[in-house]
Design an enzyme around this catalytic site. Structure first.
Site, PDB file in Angstrom:
ATOM      1  N   HIS A 109     -35.095  23.058 -58.199  1.00  0.00           N
ATOM      2  CA  HIS A 109     -34.760  23.966 -57.085  1.00  0.00           C
ATOM      3  C   HIS A 109     -34.770  25.422 -57.559  1.00  0.00           C
ATOM      4  O   HIS A 109     -35.318  26.304 -56.896  1.00  0.00           O
ATOM      5  CB  HIS A 109     -33.370  23.639 -56.533  1.00  0.00           C
ATOM      6  CG  HIS A 109     -33.268  22.293 -55.882  1.00  0.00           C
ATOM      7  ND1 HIS A 109     -34.198  21.828 -54.973  1.00  0.00           N
ATOM      8  CD2 HIS A 109     -32.321  21.312 -55.995  1.00  0.00           C
ATOM      9  CE1 HIS A 109     -33.841  20.623 -54.558  1.00  0.00           C
ATOM     10  NE2 HIS A 109     -32.714  20.285 -55.175  1.00  0.00           N
ATOM     11  N   HIS A 134     -32.833  18.198 -62.152  1.00  0.00           N
ATOM     12  CA  HIS A 134     -32.929  18.252 -60.691  1.00  0.00           C
ATOM     13  C   HIS A 134     -32.705  19.676 -60.175  1.00  0.00           C
ATOM     14  O   HIS A 134     -33.524  20.208 -59.419  1.00  0.00           O
ATOM     15  CB  HIS A 134     -31.897  17.304 -60.075  1.00  0.00           C
ATOM     16  CG  HIS A 134     -31.924  17.277 -58.583  1.00  0.00           C
ATOM     17  ND1 HIS A 134     -32.676  16.368 -57.869  1.00  0.00           N
ATOM     18  CD2 HIS A 134     -31.324  18.069 -57.642  1.00  0.00           C
ATOM     19  CE1 HIS A 134     -32.535  16.594 -56.573  1.00  0.00           C
ATOM     20  NE2 HIS A 134     -31.706  17.608 -56.415  1.00  0.00           N
ATOM     21  N   GLU A 135     -31.590  20.266 -60.585  1.00  0.00           N
ATOM     22  CA  GLU A 135     -31.257  21.613 -60.087  1.00  0.00           C
ATOM     23  C   GLU A 135     -32.227  22.670 -60.617  1.00  0.00           C
ATOM     24  O   GLU A 135     -32.496  23.667 -59.942  1.00  0.00           O
ATOM     25  CB  GLU A 135     -29.817  21.976 -60.464  1.00  0.00           C
ATOM     26  CG  GLU A 135     -28.749  21.075 -59.855  1.00  0.00           C
ATOM     27  CD  GLU A 135     -28.801  21.049 -58.331  1.00  0.00           C
ATOM     28  OE1 GLU A 135     -29.259  22.028 -57.725  1.00  0.00           O
ATOM     29  OE2 GLU A 135     -28.378  20.024 -57.751  1.00  0.00           O
TER      30      GLU A 135
END
Length: 350
Positions: free
Chosen positions: A25, A21-22
């Site tokens: 980003h 997920h990170e």
């Protein structure tokens, strides 16, 4: 020993989902030229950190969560670090900011799809048809008139397309009122039955059983794996959408939600059933994390995207200080919710 193995599995599963997920980003922040202060796995005190050319990469003590801290998210940090304005998140175009926020959840979806395809390719998928394979005698479904090889078409007026839909709509149905089940029998005739599940008590656990089994025919091969992956991914998305909808309307209570403690308990039970089921749990949780993060509430990625949409509608950016304050309040409320859910998880264990 099993406790240690379960704990390691728990950390590995959550860590992989958070990392993916990170990373979404992080990658798009770098592509768009946003300064990233820190890329962290875990929360709390730092256990290990390494400074790159620009970003600090760290591993933190509490193995839950993680973050990608970008310039423009905390105005006080930006002032102390003296990051050029063109490297801050708010200086980027609306589309660039959308990509940065969206690809966290999107990475979770891609990760889940890859895992589901791998499971189907190695262990086989299933047809996922909502066809009844067995109806137990002396149970409500049999007494109502349902029979083997009936295809379930609707449950409580909700269209049923897969075996997962059957499980989903039985789970959210009121067990006291029962369920209205429409089926197509072996002759192609539509029949509708009202079935009230039988209440059973096993080791202080209350359950409601209809007496229906739906066993899936195994499928194998590259094309069948793609078909299964598509159906299963759509099915999990549907489960999340229905669950969140029932949560907001009161059909599902907050006390029924699970947090990290509940997930640890699930990891413990799944670890006994083999690698395929553990991998499925990773895919399921990854889609859950991605879906929840896209909900347009403060502190979630969806909340950031909502502010971008508001900016495009009004024709000017929302005041950064105002937006940051709203996200901070949202984060505080989210932490309170997590504490509440964790407390309920612990109560369920004892």
């Amino acid at each position: 020993m099993s406790v240690i193995i379960n704990l390691l599995l728990f950390v590995l599963i959550l860590g992989s989902i958070v990392f993916v997920h990170e990373a979404g980003h992080f990658i798009f922040a770098k592509i768009c030229g946003v300064y990233v202060y820190e890329f962290a796995l875990g929360m709390g005190p730092k256990l290990f950190s390494k400074k790159g050319k620009e970003t600090e990469y760290s591993l933190r003590a509490i193995p839950i969560g993680g973050f990608c801290q970008m310039a423009g998210e905390d105005l006080d940090t930006d002032k102390s670090k003296k990051v050029p304005k063109n490297k801050q998140l708010q200086s980027k175009t609306a589309f660039q900011r959308f990509l940065i926020m969206f690809f966290g959840p999107c990475n979770n979806f891609i990760f889940a799809v890859i895992i589901l395809f791998f499971i189907a390719l190695i262990w086989g998928g299933s047809t996922m048809k909502p066809v009844i394979s067995d109806v137990e005698k002396n149970y409500p479904a049999y007494e109502a008139g349902l029979r083997k090889n009936d295809t379930i078409v609707k449950i409580n007026n909700h269209k049923v397309s897969t075996s997962d839909d059957v499980t989903l709509y039985f789970a959210v149905a009121d067990p006291i009122k029962g369920s209205k089940i429409q089926v197509k029998d072996k002759d192609g005739i539509l029949q509708t039955y009202r079935v009230i599940p039988k209440k059973e008590q096993v080791k202080d656990q209350t359950s409601y059983r209809y007496g229906i089994s739906i066993e899936q025919e195994k499928t194998r091969g590259f094309i069948n794996s793609i078909i299964y992956t598509y159906k299963k991914t759509c099915s999990i998305f549907k489960q999340m959408a229905v669950t969140v909808g029932y949560l907001f309307t009161g059909g599902i209570k907050l006390t029924q939600l699970s947090g990290p403690v509940g997930i640890y308990s699930i990891v413990g039970s799944q670890s006994k059933t083999g690698l395929a089921n553990i991998l499925y749990l990773v895919a399921f949780l990854s889609i859950n994390v991605g879906f929840i993060n896209l909900i347009p509430l403060p502190a979630f990625d969806g909340g950031h995207i909502l502010f971008i949409i508001i900016e495009k509608i009004k024709g000017s950016p929302v005041n950064p200080e105002t937006e940051n304050k709203i996200h901070t309040i949202g984060l505080f409320l989210l932490m309170l919710l997590m504490i509440f859910i964790t407390f309920n998880d612990i109560l369920r264990l004892f």
